[in-house]
Design an enzyme around this catalytic site. Structure first.
Site, PDB file in Angstrom:
ATOM      1  N   TYR A 157      91.176   0.051  43.692  1.00 46.79           N
ATOM      2  CA  TYR A 157      89.984   0.358  42.907  1.00 46.79           C
ATOM      3  C   TYR A 157      90.379   1.054  41.612  1.00 46.79           C
ATOM      4  CZ  TYR A 157      87.361  -0.364  47.287  1.00 46.79           C
ATOM      5  OH  TYR A 157      86.822  -0.879  48.433  1.00 46.79           O
ATOM      6  N   GLU A 205      73.308  18.579  57.753  1.00 49.82           N
ATOM      7  CA  GLU A 205      72.216  17.645  57.444  1.00 49.82           C
ATOM      8  C   GLU A 205      71.183  18.225  56.476  1.00 49.82           C
ATOM      9  OE1 GLU A 205      72.139  14.826  61.404  1.00 49.82           O
ATOM     10  OE2 GLU A 205      71.143  16.786  61.510  1.00 49.82           O
TER      11      GLU A 205
END
Length: 390
Positions: A289, A363
């Site tokens: 990449y 979270e």
């Protein structure tokens, strides 16, 4: 204290994340994940196209006007989960160990937030497969994901920063990610008579040690870079000199000239060590990449959006470019944009890095990421409309 609406939003994001986490899928195999995304988009009344680049999804809301894209990656990793979480992977040998499950939840959250607001243009949601292995971004681009798009934004959960922090940098933030393989062919023989053989394990060992000197002695230390040999295979028994050995590794660099110097040095050392020990050494380098390079204007928009979500105190900078790779770079080669880091450090998991069997994140970052993505899309559209009218 959370309002009822905020709590419902958070609980919805967590439920999505955990459903994806329980059923992780490898690159280009994200069928169940795509089905979940499609179900949620249908519930939100957002039109979308499935089966893009095999398992990807493109959704869009808004009306006539400029278009801004938001992206999340979907794939998991070939790891056996060891977190002990109640929602741990139910798929043997596959795990979400990089936060892509959270990225999907965030992007769905942004879609839910933006669906409820009037927009001065269009927002496209790109749910991309195969970031980890397969350059899914390139396939999404080929399938038209960026057609008509003026800017793109995305982000990554990062355990190095605390919840409530968003790291944003202009310019290069992720590295070139090239890989290499080295096949060594020597001459097998009995361990008691090494003079009759050419030991491929010794040749491989010299290569592992010597290629590190490229980084320590041939590259300007001001530029972050690394060579890692992650795989070394050779030998069949304790009393047999190995005829063949195999190395596999990665090169991470943050400057084109440094990248070339490392690759040239690797070729020279492979050739030299082979000649020194009369072994046949075959080196192959695979281009990876390109680096992620955030554009100036879009970086400023991202900072402005982040301030509205976490306040000025929560907007940070990466202390240095990451040597990790990200195929978001392919989008940025086509349109300007910005890729950010969402702080998600979790107590008890501080020592579990990304791509670790014990990786998890806090979270509480989910609504922060969703709100940031929604906010940055609105600000970018506003800026594009202002440009058009001026």
């Amino acid at each position: 204290m959370q309002s009822k609406d905020e709590k419902n939003f958070f609980d919805w994001l967590v439920e999505i994340r955990r459903r994806i986490h329980e059923w992780p899928e490898l690159s280009y195999q994200e069928h169940r994940t795509a089905s979940l995304i499609s179900e949620e988009l249908n519930n939100l009344g957002i039109p979308h196209r499935t089966g893009v680049a095999k398992t990807g999804i493109i959704a869009e809301i808004g009306h006539e006007g400029p278009c801004v894209a938001l992206r999340a990656d979907m794939d998991a990793l070939p790891l056996k989960e060891e977190t002990g979480l109640p929602f741990a992977s139910k798929v043997p040998g596959v795990m979400h160990a990089c936060g892509h499950d959270g990225h999907v939840a965030m992007l769905l959250g942004a879609a839910r937030l933006l669906k409820a607001e009037p927009l001065s243009g269009r927002v496209r949601f790109i749910f991309q497969p195969a970031e980890e292995n397969g350059a899914g971004a390139l396939e999404m681009i080929k399938a038209g994901a960026l057609n008509g798009v003026s800017a793109i934004f995305g982000g990554h959960i990062d355990r190095h920063f605390k919840v409530g922090e968003i790291a944003i940098n202009e310019g290069l933030i992720c590295a070139f990610t090239d890989t290499f393989t080295i096949n060594i062919e020597g001459k097998g023989g009995h361990a008691a008579w090494p003079h009759e053989a050419i030991d491929a394990v010794v040749v491989g060992s010299l290569l592992v040690v010597n290629i590190q000197t490229i980084i320590s002695r041939e590259v300007n230390p001001a530029y972050p870079c690394v060579i890692t040999v992650g795989k070394f295979e050779g030998g069949t028994a304790h009393n047999v000199i190995a005829e063949r050995a195999y190395l596999e590794g990665t090169i991470r660099s943050t400057h084109p000239d440094v990248r070339k110097r490392i690759i040239d040095g690797l070729k020279r050392i492979a050739r030299g060590v082979g000649d020194l020990h009369r072994a046949h050494v075959k080196l192959k380098i695979k281009e990876g990449y390109p680096p992620v390079i955030n554009s100036p204007e879009e970086t400023n928009i991202a900072r402005e959006a982040a301030k509205l979500v976490v306040g000025s105190v929560g907007v940070l900078k990466q202390p240095h470019p990451s040597l990790g790779g990200e195929d978001f770079s392919f989008y940025l080669q086509k349109v300007p944009g910005c890729f950010v880091r969402f702080g998600a450090m979790k107590k008890g998991f501080e020592k579990a890095p990304a791509h670790s069997p014990k990786f998890d994140f806090d979270e509480q970052v989910l609504p922060i990421g969703a709100k940031f993505l929604a906010q940055v899309a609105k600000l970018a559209l506003k800026r594009l409309v202002e440009k058009k009218d001026s």
